[in-house]
Design a protein around this motif. Structure first.
Motif, PDB file in Angstrom:
ATOM      1  N   GLU A   1      -5.303   7.800  12.802  1.00  0.00           N
ATOM      2  CA  GLU A   1      -6.246   6.734  13.162  1.00  0.00           C
ATOM      3  C   GLU A   1      -7.281   6.515  12.075  1.00  0.00           C
ATOM      4  OE1 GLU A   1      -6.543   6.537  18.050  1.00  0.00           O
ATOM      5  OE2 GLU A   1      -8.207   7.333  16.875  1.00  0.00           O
ATOM      6  N   HIS A   2      -7.851   7.617  11.580  1.00  0.00           N
ATOM      7  CA  HIS A   2      -8.879   7.505  10.543  1.00  0.00           C
ATOM      8  C   HIS A   2      -8.299   6.935   9.249  1.00  0.00           C
ATOM      9  CE1 HIS A   2     -11.497  10.761  12.651  1.00  0.00           C
ATOM     10  NE2 HIS A   2     -11.702   9.558  13.142  1.00  0.00           N
ATOM     11  N   ALA A   3      -7.062   7.314   8.926  1.00  0.00           N
ATOM     12  CA  ALA A   3      -6.433   6.779   7.719  1.00  0.00           C
ATOM     13  C   ALA A   3      -6.276   5.264   7.812  1.00  0.00           C
ATOM     14  CB  ALA A   3      -5.070   7.437   7.507  1.00  0.00           C
ATOM     15  N   LEU A   4      -5.849   4.785   8.959  1.00  0.00           N
ATOM     16  CA  LEU A   4      -5.665   3.340   9.117  1.00  0.00           C
ATOM     17  C   LEU A   4      -6.999   2.617   9.197  1.00  0.00           C
ATOM     18  CD1 LEU A   4      -2.550   3.471  11.406  1.00  0.00           C
ATOM     19  CD2 LEU A   4      -2.664   2.569   9.091  1.00  0.00           C
ATOM     20  N   ASP A   5      -8.031   3.277   9.695  1.00  0.00           N
ATOM     21  CA  ASP A   5      -9.372   2.696   9.630  1.00  0.00           C
ATOM     22  C   ASP A   5      -9.784   2.452   8.176  1.00  0.00           C
ATOM     23  OD1 ASP A   5      -9.601   2.730  12.367  1.00  0.00           O
ATOM     24  OD2 ASP A   5     -10.832   4.553  12.445  1.00  0.00           O
ATOM     25  N   ARG A   6      -9.457   3.424   7.320  1.00  0.00           N
ATOM     26  CA  ARG A   6      -9.792   3.287   5.912  1.00  0.00           C
ATOM     27  C   ARG A   6      -9.023   2.141   5.250  1.00  0.00           C
ATOM     28  NH1 ARG A   6     -12.153   7.800   3.496  1.00  0.00           N
ATOM     29  NH2 ARG A   6     -12.318   6.413   1.675  1.00  0.00           N
ATOM     30  N   LEU A   7      -7.836   1.852   5.782  1.00  0.00           N
ATOM     31  CA  LEU A   7      -7.013   0.788   5.204  1.00  0.00           C
ATOM     32  C   LEU A   7      -7.253  -0.572   5.841  1.00  0.00           C
ATOM     33  CD1 LEU A   7      -3.598   2.685   4.844  1.00  0.00           C
ATOM     34  CD2 LEU A   7      -5.196   2.056   3.019  1.00  0.00           C
ATOM     35  N   SER A   8      -8.075  -0.619   6.875  1.00  0.00           N
ATOM     36  CA  SER A   8      -8.264  -1.883   7.595  1.00  0.00           C
ATOM     37  C   SER A   8      -8.798  -3.024   6.728  1.00  0.00           C
ATOM     38  CB  SER A   8      -9.178  -1.664   8.813  1.00  0.00           C
ATOM     39  OG  SER A   8     -10.434  -1.167   8.425  1.00  0.00           O
ATOM     40  N   PRO A   9      -9.661  -2.768   5.711  1.00  0.00           N
ATOM     41  CA  PRO A   9     -10.077  -3.899   4.861  1.00  0.00           C
ATOM     42  C   PRO A   9      -8.915  -4.559   4.131  1.00  0.00           C
ATOM     43  CG  PRO A   9     -11.574  -2.039   4.570  1.00  0.00           C
ATOM     44  CD  PRO A   9     -10.404  -1.530   5.361  1.00  0.00           C
TER      45      PRO A   9
ATOM     46  N   ILE B   1      -9.050   7.111  -1.532  1.00  0.00           N
ATOM     47  CA  ILE B   1      -8.422   5.797  -1.594  1.00  0.00           C
ATOM     48  C   ILE B   1      -8.841   5.085  -2.876  1.00  0.00           C
ATOM     49  CG2 ILE B   1     -10.254   4.750  -0.180  1.00  0.00           C
ATOM     50  CD1 ILE B   1      -8.061   2.890   0.966  1.00  0.00           C
ATOM     51  N   ASN B   2      -7.894   4.472  -3.527  1.00  0.00           N
ATOM     52  CA  ASN B   2      -8.130   3.778  -4.794  1.00  0.00           C
ATOM     53  C   ASN B   2      -7.324   2.478  -4.818  1.00  0.00           C
ATOM     54  OD1 ASN B   2      -8.609   3.055  -7.438  1.00  0.00           O
ATOM     55  ND2 ASN B   2      -7.267   4.610  -8.311  1.00  0.00           N
ATOM     56  N   PRO B   3      -7.997   1.306  -4.902  1.00  0.00           N
ATOM     57  CA  PRO B   3      -9.446   1.115  -4.842  1.00  0.00           C
ATOM     58  C   PRO B   3      -9.956   1.272  -3.412  1.00  0.00           C
ATOM     59  CG  PRO B   3      -8.351  -1.002  -4.909  1.00  0.00           C
ATOM     60  CD  PRO B   3      -7.269   0.022  -5.060  1.00  0.00           C
ATOM     61  N   LYS B   4     -11.253   1.454  -3.279  1.00  0.00           N
ATOM     62  CA  LYS B   4     -11.836   1.698  -1.959  1.00  0.00           C
ATOM     63  C   LYS B   4     -11.901   0.417  -1.118  1.00  0.00           C
ATOM     64  CE  LYS B   4     -14.629   5.594  -3.579  1.00  0.00           C
ATOM     65  NZ  LYS B   4     -13.686   6.578  -3.030  1.00  0.00           N
ATOM     66  N   GLN B   5     -12.008  -0.712  -1.768  1.00  0.00           N
ATOM     67  CA  GLN B   5     -12.060  -2.000  -1.077  1.00  0.00           C
ATOM     68  C   GLN B   5     -11.152  -2.983  -1.810  1.00  0.00           C
ATOM     69  OE1 GLN B   5     -13.698  -2.809   1.748  1.00  0.00           O
ATOM     70  NE2 GLN B   5     -14.567  -0.744   1.986  1.00  0.00           N
ATOM     71  N   PRO B   6     -10.668  -4.027  -1.118  1.00  0.00           N
ATOM     72  CA  PRO B   6      -9.841  -5.034  -1.797  1.00  0.00           C
ATOM     73  C   PRO B   6     -10.595  -5.639  -2.970  1.00  0.00           C
ATOM     74  CG  PRO B   6      -9.767  -5.331   0.584  1.00  0.00           C
ATOM     75  CD  PRO B   6     -10.828  -4.309   0.324  1.00  0.00           C
ATOM     76  N   ALA B   7      -9.969  -5.610  -4.130  1.00  0.00           N
ATOM     77  CA  ALA B   7     -10.615  -6.175  -5.326  1.00  0.00           C
ATOM     78  C   ALA B   7      -9.535  -6.529  -6.336  1.00  0.00           C
ATOM     79  CB  ALA B   7     -11.594  -5.171  -5.944  1.00  0.00           C
TER      80      ALA B   7
ATOM     81  N   CYS C   1       0.851  -1.193   0.000  1.00  0.00           N
ATOM     82  CA  CYS C   1       0.000   0.000   0.000  1.00  0.00           C
ATOM     83  C   CYS C   1       0.881   1.235   0.000  1.00  0.00           C
ATOM     84  CB  CYS C   1      -0.911  -0.018   1.226  1.00  0.00           C
ATOM     85  SG  CYS C   1      -1.884   1.489   1.461  1.00  0.00           S
ATOM     86  N   LEU C   2       0.432   2.276  -0.717  1.00  0.00           N
ATOM     87  CA  LEU C   2       1.075   3.585  -0.652  1.00  0.00           C
ATOM     88  C   LEU C   2       0.203   4.537   0.139  1.00  0.00           C
ATOM     89  CD1 LEU C   2       2.323   4.244  -4.312  1.00  0.00           C
ATOM     90  CD2 LEU C   2       3.565   3.170  -2.416  1.00  0.00           C
ATOM     91  N   VAL C   3       0.834   5.346   0.969  1.00  0.00           N
ATOM     92  CA  VAL C   3       0.143   6.445   1.654  1.00  0.00           C
ATOM     93  C   VAL C   3       0.767   7.740   1.167  1.00  0.00           C
ATOM     94  CG1 VAL C   3      -0.342   7.567   3.841  1.00  0.00           C
ATOM     95  CG2 VAL C   3      -0.462   5.074   3.681  1.00  0.00           C
ATOM     96  N   ASN C   4      -0.015   8.539   0.482  1.00  0.00           N
ATOM     97  CA  ASN C   4       0.452   9.804  -0.081  1.00  0.00           C
ATOM     98  C   ASN C   4       0.156  10.913   0.922  1.00  0.00           C
ATOM     99  OD1 ASN C   4       1.014  12.070  -1.587  1.00  0.00           O
ATOM    100  ND2 ASN C   4      -0.543  11.710  -3.146  1.00  0.00           N
TER     101      ASN C   4
END
Length: 513
Positions: free
Chosen positions: A371-379, A343-349, A206-209
Motif C-alpha cells: 500500500e505504501h509503495a503504491l502511495d509513493r507512486l500515485s503522483p 524512488i527516482n525521480p521522486k515526482q513526475p518531471a 515504472c519499475l518496482v525493484n
C-alpha cells in the motif's frame, strides 16, 4: 505479450513484497508484469521463521511504529487467509539472567494493546511446575508467560498473492530474469531472458525493484540508476527436528546473548527451531547453515528442555538471507526490520519514468508495504484506484467469518471418502480452491498415482497447471512440504515422474500469464 503496449508497472522479484505489490497494483487498475528469475518465493520468502507476528523483541529497540503496524496486520492477514495463517500460543520461560520479570510483563502488556488485538487471546502468567506446557521444561525454570501470535505458510502466501494478481490481470513470469533496463523517452525498455535462453523486450512506465537481497544488483543493471540506500544482508538459519514435546504450543527461549529462539510445532510431528543472525558476505544464493549455527541453536534448546534434540534428530535445515535496510547498527540482531523506499525521480518531471526500490521489510507487513509503495507512486498514476486489500481475502480464504474449522467440517461432509489427514492437508493449502483440485473426484483412486505420504498425482498436476510449479523442488519444498515426509526413494520416483511429464509436454508446464 507485446512490447508495443507498455505496462504501467514491471515488478522485479517474485518474493512476498513483489507479489504483494503486483496484487495491489492490479486491483487498482494498473497493468502489471511481474518477473522472477527463479521460482516464486525461492529466496528469502520461503526461508523465514513462518510467523505472522508483531516482533516482541523489537520493542527493546523502540520500534513501536513497526510493532504496532505488524500487530494490526496480524489480524488483517488472519482474516484474509485463515487456511494458511492460524493462531499459535508461545510460552516464554522466565530467565531473570536476561530480562527482569517486570520488563517482560511490560513488553507483553504493550504487545497485547499496541495493535488493538481483537481475535487472539491475551497474555497469561504460567506456573511451569503445574501447567502442562511446563512438562518438557527443566525444573530450574518455574515461571513463564504465554502470549499469542500466528503461524503462516510463507511460500504459499507468496503464491496466493501472485494468483490474485494474475486473476486481476497481471502477468506472472517465473524463471525470467530482467537482464537490463534503460530509459527510452517516457518509458523503460527492459530486456528479459528466460530459463531456455530466449530473450524478449517489454516496455513499462515504472519499475518496482522488489528483488530483496538482490536489490542492489538490480540497480546496477538499470541504466542511470543509483541509490544512497544500502541493504544489509543478515542470514537466519533454522533446523527441523522431530517434535520433542506434547501439545500444540510453541516456545520462545531467551539466550545468554539476549537473542531469542523460537521452537515451533511444524508439520504435525516436527519442530522448527530458529533463528540465527549472521552477517552475510558474498552472494545471497550461496548462504547455507554452518556447524556453529547448528551448535548455537541446539545449545539454546538444551538449556531449557529436559530432553532436547541432538544433531542425530535433525531432519532438515535451511538458511534465508534477510535484505534489511542498513541503519548502521553494529549488532545484526539490532538492525531495523522496518522498510524504506527509494524512488527516482521522486515526482513526475520531464516525463522520466520512475524506479521504486525497496529496502528491508518483513513478511508480516508485506501488505502494508505494498500500500505504501503504491502511495509513493500515485503522483505518476493519478487515475490509479484506491487501496483495497485490507478487506479482501486471498484465494482460498473466502470462508464465512474466516472460520477455517467450520469450513473444514463442511468440506469433510462434502468429500467423506477423503482420509482425515488428506482432507486437512488440502484444506490448509488450498482452502476453498480445494473444490477445483477435487473436481470430478469421487474416490481415492481418482487422485491418481500415490507417491508417498499425502502426495497424489492430482495435486501435483494441479500445482503445475495453476501455480507455476515446474520442478520437483517447486512442488515438494515450496508449494507443499511433502518433501519432509517422503523417503529418498519416493522423492527420486516423483522427480523421475515429473521429468517424464516435462519431457512429454514442455509448453503447458507453466501457469498461463
Amino acid at each position: 505479450m507485446s512490447a508495443v503496449t507498455p505496462y504501467d508497472l514491471l515488478v522485479i522479484g517474485g518474493g512476498i513484497n513483489g507479489a504483494g505489490i503486483a496484487r495491489d497494483a492490479a486491483g487498482r487498475g494498473l497493468s502489471v508484469l511481474l518477473c522472477e528469475k527463479d521460482d516464486l518465493a525461492q529466496g528469502t520468502s520461503s526461508r523465514s521463521g513462518k510467523l505472522v507476528h508483531g516482533g516482541l523483541r523489537y520493542l527493546e529497540y523502540y520500534e513501536f511504529r513497526l510493532v504496532r503496524e505488524a500487530l494490526i496486520e496480524r489480524e488483517v492477514l488472519l482474516d484474509a487467509a485463515p487456511h494458511i495463517i492460524w493462531p499459535m500460543r508461545f510460552v516464554l520461560p522466565h530467565s531473570p539472567e536476561q530480562r527482569p520479570a517486570w520488563l517482560v510483563r511490560l513488553g507483553l502488556f504493550l504487545y497485547d494493546h499496541l495493535g488493538g488485538r481483537k481475535k487472539l487471546p491475551p497474555t497469561r502468567a504460567v506456573d511451569l511446575t503445574g501447567d502442562p506446557v511446563g512438562k518438557p521444561i527443566k525444573g530450574s525454570f518455574t515461571n513463564a508467560f504465554e502470549y499469542s501470535d500466528c503461524w503462516v505458510d510463507d511460500s504459499r502466501l507468496v503464491v496466493l498473492n501472485a494468483l490474485d494478481a494474475q486473476a486481476r490481470g497481471a502477468g506472472i513470469l517465473t524463471r525470467t530474469a530482467v537482464l537490463s533496463a534503460r530509459r527510452d523517452g517516457g518509458f523503460w525498455s527492459v530486456d528479459l531472458g528466460d530459463a531456455s535462453g530466449a530473450r524478449r523486450q517489454v516496455c513499462a512506465r515504472c519499475l518496482v525493484n522488489a528483488a530483496g537481497p538482490w536489490v542492489e544488483d538490480v540497480l546496477e543493471g538499470v541504466e542511470g540508476s543509483s541509490s544512497q540506500r544500502r541493504v544489509r544482508l543478515v542470514k537466519g538459519s533454522h533446523i527441523v527436528t522431530r517434535k520433542f514435546w506434547a501439545g500444540d504450543q510453541a516456545y520462545l527461549l531467551q539466550n545468554h546473548d539476549r537473542r531469542v529462539i523460537f521452537v515451533n510445532p511444524y508439520e504435525d510431528d516436527l519442530a522448527l527451531i530458529g533463528t540465527t543472525d549472521i552477517a552475510v558476505e558474498g552472494k545471497p544464493e550461496d548462504a547455507h547453515i554452518e556447524d556453529a549455527e547448528i551448535d548455537y541453536l541446539l545449545a539454546v534448546v538444551a538449556r531449557y528442555f529436559d530432553r532436547p534434540p541432538t544433531r542425530a534428530d535433525i531432519v532438515h535445515s535451511f538458511s534465508g538471507v534477510r535484505p534489511l535496510y542498513d541503519d548502521k547498527a553494529a549488532n545484526p540482531s539490532a538492525v531495523t526490520r522496518d522498510y524504506i523506499f527509494d524512488i527516482n525521480p521522486k515526482q513526475p518531471a520531464n516525463a522520466r519514468p520512475p524506479i521504486l526500490s525497496i529496502f528491508g521489510g518483513k513478511i508480516t507487513t508485506y501488505r502494508k508495504l505494498a500500500e505504501h509503495a503504491l502511495d509513493r507512486l500515485s503522483p505518476f498514476f493519478p487515475a490509479m484506484g484506491k487501496a483495497w486489500t485490507a478487506s479482501t481475502p486471498l484465494p482460498g480464504g473466502d470462508m464465512p467469518d474466516a472460520d477455517f474449522d467450520g469450513w473444514l467440517a463442511a468440506f469433510r461432509r462434502q468429500f467423506p471418502w477423503l482420509p482425515d489427514g488428506l482432507a486437512l492437508h488440502y484444506g490448509r493449502l488450498y482452502g476453498t480452491r480445494t473444490t477445483q483440485l477435487l473436481e470430478g473426484a469421487k474416490s481415492l483412486s481418482d487422485l491418481g498415482r500415490h507417491f508417498g505420504a499425502l502426495l497424489h498425482e492430482r495435486e501435483a498436476r494441479f500445482l503445475i497447471r495453476t501455480e507455476w510449479a515446474g520442478s520437483a523442488e517447486d512442488i515438494l519444498d515450496r508449494r507443499t512440504k511433502h518433501g519432509l515426509h517422503l523417503s529418498a526413494a519416493e522423492r527420486q520416483a516423483f522427480t523421475h515422474w515429473l521429468q517424464g511429464l516435462n519431457d512429454a509436454a514442455p509448453e503447458p508446464m507453466r501457469a498461463a500469464t
